[in-house]
Design an enzyme around this catalytic site. Structure first.
Site, PDB file in Angstrom:
ATOM      1  N   VAL A   1      -6.846  21.776   4.054  1.00 54.32           N
ATOM      2  CA  VAL A   1      -7.734  20.618   4.095  1.00 54.32           C
ATOM      3  C   VAL A   1      -9.193  21.064   4.258  1.00 54.32           C
ATOM      4  O   VAL A   1     -10.078  20.595   3.533  1.00 54.32           O
ATOM      5  CB  VAL A   1      -7.347  19.657   5.246  1.00 54.32           C
ATOM      6  CG1 VAL A   1      -8.318  18.481   5.297  1.00 54.32           C
ATOM      7  CG2 VAL A   1      -5.917  19.157   5.068  1.00 54.32           C
TER       8      VAL A   1
ATOM      9  N   LYS B   1       9.341  10.357  13.129  1.00 58.93           N
ATOM     10  CA  LYS B   1       9.118  11.800  13.061  1.00 58.93           C
ATOM     11  C   LYS B   1      10.436  12.471  13.413  1.00 58.93           C
ATOM     12  O   LYS B   1      11.266  11.878  14.108  1.00 58.93           O
ATOM     13  CB  LYS B   1       8.049  12.216  14.090  1.00 58.93           C
ATOM     14  CG  LYS B   1       7.328  13.491  13.748  1.00 58.93           C
ATOM     15  CD  LYS B   1       6.139  13.243  12.832  1.00 58.93           C
ATOM     16  CE  LYS B   1       5.476  14.551  12.445  1.00 58.93           C
ATOM     17  NZ  LYS B   1       4.271  14.350  11.650  1.00 58.93           N
TER      18      LYS B   1
ATOM     19  N   GLY C   1      -8.456  25.927   5.963  1.00 61.12           N
ATOM     20  CA  GLY C   1      -7.168  26.076   5.283  1.00 61.12           C
ATOM     21  C   GLY C   1      -7.064  25.052   4.169  1.00 61.12           C
ATOM     22  O   GLY C   1      -8.049  24.755   3.482  1.00 61.12           O
TER      23      GLY C   1
HETATM   24  P1  NAD Z   1      -3.728  24.854   7.337  1.00 60.65           P
HETATM   25  O1  NAD Z   1      -2.746  25.595   8.170  1.00 60.65           O
HETATM   26  O2  NAD Z   1      -3.699  25.004   5.862  1.00 60.65           O
HETATM   27  O3  NAD Z   1      -5.215  25.188   7.809  1.00 60.65           O
HETATM   28  C1  NAD Z   1      -5.573  25.345   9.134  1.00 60.65           C
HETATM   29  C2  NAD Z   1      -6.520  26.521   9.198  1.00 60.65           C
HETATM   30  O4  NAD Z   1      -6.990  26.645  10.554  1.00 60.65           O
HETATM   31  C3  NAD Z   1      -5.866  27.850   8.832  1.00 60.65           C
HETATM   32  O5  NAD Z   1      -6.651  28.499   7.856  1.00 60.65           O
HETATM   33  C4  NAD Z   1      -5.834  28.624  10.149  1.00 60.65           C
HETATM   34  O6  NAD Z   1      -5.993  30.019   9.957  1.00 60.65           O
HETATM   35  C5  NAD Z   1      -7.021  28.017  10.872  1.00 60.65           C
HETATM   36  N1  NAD Z   1      -6.979  28.165  12.345  1.00 60.65           N
HETATM   37  C6  NAD Z   1      -5.918  28.136  13.172  1.00 60.65           C
HETATM   38  N2  NAD Z   1      -6.315  28.318  14.443  1.00 60.65           N
HETATM   39  C7  NAD Z   1      -7.673  28.434  14.410  1.00 60.65           C
HETATM   40  C8  NAD Z   1      -8.668  28.628  15.403  1.00 60.65           C
HETATM   41  N3  NAD Z   1      -8.361  28.758  16.688  1.00 60.65           N
HETATM   42  N4  NAD Z   1      -9.970  28.676  15.006  1.00 60.65           N
HETATM   43  C9  NAD Z   1     -10.281  28.558  13.702  1.00 60.65           C
HETATM   44  N5  NAD Z   1      -9.378  28.402  12.724  1.00 60.65           N
HETATM   45  C10 NAD Z   1      -8.096  28.336  13.068  1.00 60.65           C
HETATM   46  O7  NAD Z   1      -3.562  23.315   7.774  1.00 60.65           O
HETATM   47  P2  NAD Z   1      -4.153  22.061   7.003  1.00 60.65           P
HETATM   48  O8  NAD Z   1      -3.067  21.466   6.183  1.00 60.65           O
HETATM   49  O9  NAD Z   1      -5.452  22.401   6.396  1.00 60.65           O
HETATM   50  O10 NAD Z   1      -4.363  21.060   8.229  1.00 60.65           O
HETATM   51  C11 NAD Z   1      -5.482  21.216   9.093  1.00 60.65           C
HETATM   52  C12 NAD Z   1      -5.383  20.209  10.224  1.00 60.65           C
HETATM   53  O11 NAD Z   1      -5.339  18.887   9.688  1.00 60.65           O
HETATM   54  C13 NAD Z   1      -4.118  20.341  11.073  1.00 60.65           C
HETATM   55  O12 NAD Z   1      -4.414  19.978  12.403  1.00 60.65           O
HETATM   56  C14 NAD Z   1      -3.188  19.306  10.478  1.00 60.65           C
HETATM   57  O13 NAD Z   1      -2.240  18.841  11.423  1.00 60.65           O
HETATM   58  C15 NAD Z   1      -4.168  18.211  10.121  1.00 60.65           C
HETATM   59  N6  NAD Z   1      -3.714  17.336   9.029  1.00 60.65           N
HETATM   60  C16 NAD Z   1      -3.396  17.860   7.828  1.00 60.65           C
HETATM   61  C17 NAD Z   1      -2.971  17.014   6.806  1.00 60.65           C
HETATM   62  C18 NAD Z   1      -2.632  17.548   5.426  1.00 60.65           C
HETATM   63  O14 NAD Z   1      -2.485  16.756   4.495  1.00 60.65           O
HETATM   64  N7  NAD Z   1      -2.518  18.837   5.249  1.00 60.65           N
HETATM   65  C19 NAD Z   1      -2.876  15.632   7.029  1.00 60.65           C
HETATM   66  C20 NAD Z   1      -3.242  15.123   8.279  1.00 60.65           C
HETATM   67  C21 NAD Z   1      -3.662  15.993   9.278  1.00 60.65           C
END
Ligand code: NAD
Length: 351
Positions: free
Chosen positions: A188, A80, A186
């Site tokens: 995912v 990382k 969001g």
């Molecule tokens: P994203 O930023 O697109 O979506 C996250 C959503 O959560 C956003 O819509 C945001 O407004 C919302 N949010 C933030 N704080 C909040 C709260 N307190 N209450 C409710 N909603 C809240 O991110 P993502 O890419 O969808 O990823 C989501 C999670 O999955 C993250 O923790 C990320 O680290 C993890 N993740 C993502 C991936 C990927 O491929 N994108 C892979 C592995 C893990």
């Protein structure tokens, strides 16, 4: 604090502090373990309050990548990187190129991909200076409509894992009528909601961004709930897809779901304490780094030979691995996160 005495130091192979005077780059690259292959992991850009905070993040996250890759059955290790700076204010093309040169100096021990605060465009700038980049769709893939965004694969992997958890804990093969609460819709969370809706599940959703909630209400007939209530709903499954540390002293006693299966990283605030607390309440926890591995699986296959059915077959293995974890946890009377760690260590520490 030096890396060797840092509480998050865990036999990391390399911790490299990178500086570039011309661009002001200050970054740290950590390679945790390369027994299975090169240390792949995202580059996070964040306005860390201190160097120690940046070091803590990079040590912890790189270690997590080793475990994630091992359980996902990928021939790669864990790495990382973090850039200290505000991505909105401090990011320049020259800074990204300087980061690319820093990655190149590690000769492939570390392979950089996107993460919070960096985008595919940033990784392309780094790629001008280094071959050691991951997750970039090539021209053929772009022409076929692929963007290099790992979220669709992550969401499909979480959906497959959620099905395995429901089968194990609730004895249900069918998701029709299953009640699921999703925190964060969001990239995912929205796609997970889509898979669940298509399978006939009933959805409750929340997000700090109101339009994201509205989209799920419109598209999937989801019920909007407040951020304070989402974890405590009387549902079958709680799917954290927003932030880390959501499973903690305050939320665990209020949970009514029997299954926790979501995409967010580091869901257990204190793994030893909160993993055991879930297990004591007979709530089945799908270890986060196992269920959310779809993204790195997708990145692994990115390139000219990308073939969607091969990737999907690999994503299906997330369900099988989780089932193995659940069965072993039951047999050995251990929390699922402990079993996941042990299984990963058995893979990457194998000679
Ligand atoms: P994203 O930023 O697109 O979506 C996250 C959503 O959560 C956003 O819509 C945001 O407004 C919302 N949010 C933030 N704080 C909040 C709260 N307190 N209450 C409710 N909603 C809240 O991110 P993502 O890419 O969808 O990823 C989501 C999670 O999955 C993250 O923790 C990320 O680290 C993890 N993740 C993502 C991936 C990927 O491929 N994108 C892979 C592995 C893990």
């Amino acid at each position: 604090m030096t890396p060797f005495t840092h509480p998050e130091f865990d036999q990391h192979e390399t911790v490299s502090f990178c500086h570039d005077a011309a661009t002001g780059l200050r970054a740290i690259i950590a390679v945790h373990n390369t027994h299975l292959g090169k240390g792949l992991g995202g580059c996070r850009m964040w306005p860390y309050a201190s160097e120690d905070e940046a070091l803590t993040d990079v040590l912890r996250l790189s270690r997590g990548m080793t475990y994630k890759a091992a359980l996902a059955g990928l021939p790669q290790g864990g790495g990382k990187s973090v850039i200290i700076g505000d991505p909105r204010r401090d990011k320049t093309p020259a800074l990204m190129r300087a980061m690319g040169r820093a990655v190149e100096r590690l000769n492939g021990a570390y392979v950089v991909a996107e993460d919070s605060g960096t985008s595919v465009a940033d990784i392309r700038l780094m790629a001008e200076q280094t071959r050691h980049v991951g997750g970039l769709a090539d021209a053929k893939s772009v022409a076929a409509g692929r963007t290099g965004d790992p979220s669709p694969a992550t969401a499909l992997g979480v959906f497959i894992g959620l099905q395995a958890a429901v089968r194990h804990r609730l004895g249900r093969n069918e998701l029709k009528g299953l009640c699921v609460a999703i925190q964060g819709v969001g990239n995912v969370g929205y796609r997970l909601a889509k898979h669940l809706h298509e399978a006939g599940a009933q959805l409750w959703v929340t997000d700090i961004y109101a339009p994201a909630v509205e989209r799920c209400v419109q598209d999937f007939g989801a019920t909007a709930v407040t951020m304070e209530d989402i974890h405590a709903l009387d549902v079958d499954v709680f799917a954290p897809c927003a932030l880390g540390a959501i499973l903690n002293d305050a939320t665990i006693p209020q949970l009514r779901a029997k299954v926790i299966a979501g995409a967010a990283n580091n869901q257990l605030a204190v793994p030893a304490t909160h993993g055991a607390a879930l297990s004591a309440r007979e709530i089945l926890y799908a270890p986060d780094y196992c269920i959310n591995a779809g993204g790195i699986i997708d990145i692994h296959y990115e390139g000219p030979a990308y073939h969607a059915p091969v990737v999907e077959a690999h994503l299906q293995r997330i369900g099988l691995t989780l089932t193995q974890i659940f069965e072993r946890a039951a047999r050995e009377a251990l929390p699922t996160h402990v079993v996941a760690d042990r299984m990963a260590e058995e893979i990457f520490r194998r000679d």
